[in-house]
Design an enzyme around this catalytic site. Sequence first.
Site: not given
Lengths: 160, 298
Positions: A89-91
């Site tokens: 996840i790119c957060l």
Amino acid sequence: MSLTSAKRLRKEMHKLQTSPPDEDIRMSADEDDIRQWRAYIRGPPDTPFAGGIYELKITVGQQYPMVPPCMRFVTKVFHPNVHFNTGEICLNILKKDWSPAWSLQGACRAILALLAHPEADSPLNCDAGNMVRAGDMRAFRSVARLYNEELASKDWPADF
Amino acid sequence: MSEEKDTTAPPTAADAASSTGEAAAADSSVDLAKQNEQTVEQQNAINATIKATQPKVGAKEEVDALLPEYEGNPKPGFRKGVQDLGKRYSALRRVRGDGNCFYRSFLFGYLERLLQGIKSVGDANTKAMLELSRLRQVVHDSKAALIALGYEEVALDDFWQTFLQELDALPNMEMGQLEINFREEAGPCEYIVWYCRMLTSGFLKLNADRFLPFLEHTVDMQDFCQREVEPMGKECEQIQIMGLCEHLNTPVKIEYLDGQDFSGQLGSITLPDTGAEAMVTLLYRPGHYDVLYPMTNQ
């Protein structure tokens, strides 16, 4: 100080067990290892993920909460900021903007917000990213909905 | 959620290792993930170097020790500034440049000053004990205020308790112990440093109307605090300094050694500027803060 992360996790677990259940998030720690968690989140309404239940795997390091937990999708999801194969996840809040003010449940809520608001910059899923960046939300939604119907559970798991 | 390219904070090794970017070969998203991964690795390497070479809180040294750093510097204001500081300050204490230097310098300087007062006799002792109990009350009350702002108690509790415990331990502490505590890599003082970020956040949010006009790129204080105040390693600007020092009601004096020429004394500022004497004096050099010790404070 490494004991502190376990202490913190026990507090988080206790809060989850004693609070009214969250309608969109269910989570618990592995019985034998408080650093391994599973979470299930419900795809937000009015998004292509609506109606789907998504599994997340959470691994918590010794230095938590000073460093973020490692969270990834187990259920495959078609979204610009989630790697289709690895579930990464790119957060920001799971990386450079992490702060101990987040809890594991809070981080799950941030992931729900990410599902509802895909970010086309620096995508982990190029196909999804290109659709969103080109403004072709119709294409993005229909592909995402297709995967949602095919790959996400429709019900909460029985043991949760 | 803004872009992920600018990786300034140190994510975990697990994070860096997690972006494996396998499978999907010449995929630009994978390239980006790899770039991110490299940036993270570079940043981790820089952080590791800083960690290996710079203690979180250094030993006291003479102000003149700064002079060699400005040997041959084209801006004469630096050397002149160090010389001016040398006349007014007996010592300097360097603090690690890891993005937390303001919070760490301020907190260390403040607690050390309190400890010094507590170890004294007569008025100085009474004053320090009063100040300590005032600080304890502010910290004590802060948790409820932060919860009222929407923060989770489970997230604050350990940090808040650690802060109170450290304050309670102060009267029985030996002078050198504070230094040892602050140097510990993952020690309780890291928890207090982070809690100072929350004290800052809380104050800025409660006074958003007053502080928002100072922010250039956002109209959302919640968002600003989440990105620029609460994460460890995020450097601080004047607004954060005002937030923390006003919340604690503890004035800080900052000497600005920025290379600009000056006449008389080096430029300085006291925040909040209420006319009260500063409890802590810090040295600002572009992007960094250290602790200064006034001559009279000996």
